[in-house]
Scaffold this motif. Structure first.
Motif, PDB file in Angstrom:
ATOM      1  N   VAL A  15      56.132   7.526 -30.521  1.00  0.00           N
ATOM      2  CA  VAL A  15      56.190   7.238 -29.447  1.00  0.00           C
ATOM      3  C   VAL A  15      57.007   7.711 -28.452  1.00  0.00           C
ATOM      4  N   ASP A  16      58.179   7.682 -28.775  1.00  0.00           N
ATOM      5  CA  ASP A  16      59.452   8.534 -27.884  1.00  0.00           C
ATOM      6  C   ASP A  16      59.266   9.850 -27.623  1.00  0.00           C
ATOM      7  N   ARG A  17      58.849  10.526 -28.680  1.00  0.00           N
ATOM      8  CA  ARG A  17      58.665  12.153 -28.588  1.00  0.00           C
ATOM      9  C   ARG A  17      57.156  12.259 -27.669  1.00  0.00           C
ATOM     10  N   ALA A  18      56.274  11.581 -27.785  1.00  0.00           N
ATOM     11  CA  ALA A  18      55.149  11.816 -26.975  1.00  0.00           C
ATOM     12  C   ALA A  18      55.179  11.194 -25.548  1.00  0.00           C
ATOM     13  N   LEU A  19      56.067  10.252 -25.086  1.00  0.00           N
ATOM     14  CA  LEU A  19      56.339   9.903 -23.895  1.00  0.00           C
ATOM     15  C   LEU A  19      57.262  11.097 -23.207  1.00  0.00           C
ATOM     16  N   ASP A  20      58.318  11.639 -24.182  1.00  0.00           N
ATOM     17  CA  ASP A  20      59.049  12.704 -23.436  1.00  0.00           C
ATOM     18  C   ASP A  20      58.009  13.929 -23.233  1.00  0.00           C
ATOM     19  N   MET A  21      57.379  14.108 -23.988  1.00  0.00           N
ATOM     20  CA  MET A  21      56.277  15.327 -23.458  1.00  0.00           C
ATOM     21  C   MET A  21      55.291  15.016 -22.372  1.00  0.00           C
ATOM     22  N   LEU A  22      54.827  13.782 -22.236  1.00  0.00           N
ATOM     23  CA  LEU A  22      53.963  13.625 -20.904  1.00  0.00           C
ATOM     24  C   LEU A  22      54.967  13.304 -19.699  1.00  0.00           C
ATOM     25  N   GLY A  23      56.030  12.950 -19.822  1.00  0.00           N
ATOM     26  CA  GLY A  23      56.992  12.984 -18.664  1.00  0.00           C
ATOM     27  C   GLY A  23      57.286  14.531 -18.367  1.00  0.00           C
ATOM     28  N   GLY A  24      57.576  15.262 -19.451  1.00  0.00           N
ATOM     29  CA  GLY A  24      58.033  16.622 -19.020  1.00  0.00           C
ATOM     30  C   GLY A  24      56.609  17.403 -18.300  1.00  0.00           C
ATOM     31  N   LEU A  25      55.518  16.947 -18.553  1.00  0.00           N
ATOM     32  CA  LEU A  25      54.481  17.703 -17.717  1.00  0.00           C
ATOM     33  C   LEU A  25      54.487  17.005 -16.534  1.00  0.00           C
ATOM     34  N   CYS A  26      54.740  15.912 -16.217  1.00  0.00           N
ATOM     35  CA  CYS A  26      54.896  15.557 -14.819  1.00  0.00           C
ATOM     36  C   CYS A  26      55.988  16.236 -14.183  1.00  0.00           C
ATOM     37  N   ALA A  27      57.066  16.265 -14.696  1.00  0.00           N
ATOM     38  CA  ALA A  27      58.022  17.014 -14.146  1.00  0.00           C
ATOM     39  C   ALA A  27      58.028  18.523 -13.856  1.00  0.00           C
ATOM     40  N   ASN A  28      57.181  19.116 -14.401  1.00  0.00           N
ATOM     41  CA  ASN A  28      56.649  20.339 -14.089  1.00  0.00           C
ATOM     42  C   ASN A  28      55.564  20.639 -13.439  1.00  0.00           C
ATOM     43  N   ASP A  29      54.925  19.626 -12.895  1.00  0.00           N
ATOM     44  CA  ASP A  29      53.978  19.778 -11.714  1.00  0.00           C
ATOM     45  C   ASP A  29      52.702  19.883 -12.572  1.00  0.00           C
ATOM     46  N   MET A  30      52.501  19.254 -13.638  1.00  0.00           N
ATOM     47  CA  MET A  30      51.306  19.469 -14.517  1.00  0.00           C
ATOM     48  C   MET A  30      50.899  17.925 -14.917  1.00  0.00           C
ATOM     49  N   ARG A  31      50.117  17.121 -13.813  1.00  0.00           N
ATOM     50  CA  ARG A  31      49.880  15.785 -14.133  1.00  0.00           C
ATOM     51  C   ARG A  31      48.394  15.520 -14.547  1.00  0.00           C
ATOM     52  N   ALA A  32      47.466  16.680 -14.181  1.00  0.00           N
ATOM     53  CA  ALA A  32      46.159  16.636 -14.096  1.00  0.00           C
ATOM     54  C   ALA A  32      45.571  15.936 -15.550  1.00  0.00           C
TER      55      ALA A  32
END
Length: 323
Positions: free
Chosen positions: A66-83
């Motif tokens: 769960v921790d790794r998955a949330l880090d990946m999702l947060g990283g996409l948002c930080a890199n302007d890839m929210r879609a």
């Protein structure tokens, strides 16, 4: 296979299979509540396959996964890839609402990241609480996807799940109450219900950090709707000597963001007296402060410098919190 977004006018795709707002709105309630992620067409959006894989890890129940998955999702948002992260929002809200789930606050933080566009380091009066790309102004993600739609999909989902989130304002964990206020402040609808719930919680809240967050949430919600009642309320809070320091300082920030009037001497004097190192420490965990802190970690000090002395150079303007 993932599909490219749009090579023509985005308005031609409104309501269609590539409009993430329509996709998220169409997720059945039974799929949200049952965590049936296979009901979502992740592959229509850039990075969708990676998001789907992360959602599978969230469903595993393993804390490390769960921790790794949330880090990946947060990283996409930080890199302007929210879609592709936007369809995950209803599921992330339910993780946040599940007292047995792992990393509940982190799940809520990802929701807030989808619902807010490039807000890190922004602490001017005009822009700190201003919703970006949730109206007529367009902004594109690095993949070429229309970022407005990702932001709007998240904000609409928050509004649709207001009842679920309102209950979290009474959660026994302070960080959940704080992050819930931050999520609710980004909702696209239900303003009256949310505002009332925030005020009710503020009247009984005993954690000073959460109190400060509730005040900022009221101000942010009002900023998106040009609600003049909040302007008067924030002024009454920062000028009320019976209120605790964190409430008065947060209300002062809210008032400055809601008004373009010159900062009165009374407010300057109050901040000189109450915006102390202790108040900064109390407010430091707030998502608003974490988003604007510089390399020295002092979000409140930087915020006040930018708001009270807007013409002074900011040595932190170059700083990237994601580097």
């Amino acid at each position: 296979m993932e599909r490219a977004f749009i090579n023509s006018d985005p308005l031609e795709q409104v309501g269609g299979p590539l409009d993430v707002r329509a996709v998220v709105a169409g997720i059945p309630a039974v799929a949200k509540d049952g965590f049936l992620i296979e009901e979502v067409p992740w592959g229509r959006f850039p990075e969708g396959v990676r998001v789907q894989e992360s959602m599978e890890r969230l469903r595993s129940g393993d804390a490390a996964d769960v921790d790794r998955a949330l880090d990946m999702l947060g990283g996409l948002c930080a890199n302007d890839m929210r879609a592709a992260v936007a369809p995950a929002v209803p599921f992330l809200l339910r993780i946040g609402a599940d007292p047995q789930a792992h990393h509940r606050a982190d799940a809520l933080a990802v929701v807030s990241a989808v619902a807010r566009w490039r807000h890190h380091g922004v602490c001017t009066r005009a822009d700190m609480l201003r919703p970006r790309y949730s109206g007529d102004e367009w902004g594109f993600e690095v993949t070429g996807y229309l970022g407005n739609w990702s932001v709007e999909a998240a904000r609409d989902t928050i509004a649709a799940d207001v009842d679920l989130l309102k209950a979290l304002l009474d959660d026994p964990e302070a960080d959940i109450r704080m992050d819930t206020a931050y999520v609710l402040a980004a909702a696209s609808g239900g303003a009256q219900v949310i505002r009332d719930a925030l005020h009710v919680r503020l009247d009984i809240e005993d954690d000073p950090t959460v109190r400060a967050g509730l005040v900022l949430a009221v101000a942010e919600l009002a900023r998106a709707r040009h609600d003049t009642r909040a302007l008067e309320w924030t002024r009454s809070c920062w000028s009320d000597r019976t209120q605790p320091p964190e409430v008065r300082v947060s209300a002062a920030l809210g008032w400055m963001c809601l008004s373009d009037a010159p900062v009165p001497d009374e407010l300057h004097a109050m901040l000189d007296s109450l915006a102390t190192d202790e108040t900064a420490r109390v407010m430091a965990p707030l998502p608003w402060m974490r988003a604007i802190e510089g390399s020295d970690g002092d979000g409140l000090r930087r915020c006040l410098r930018k708001m009270l002395h807007p013409d002074a150079p900011d040595l932190e303007d170059h700083w990237d919190p994601w580097s």
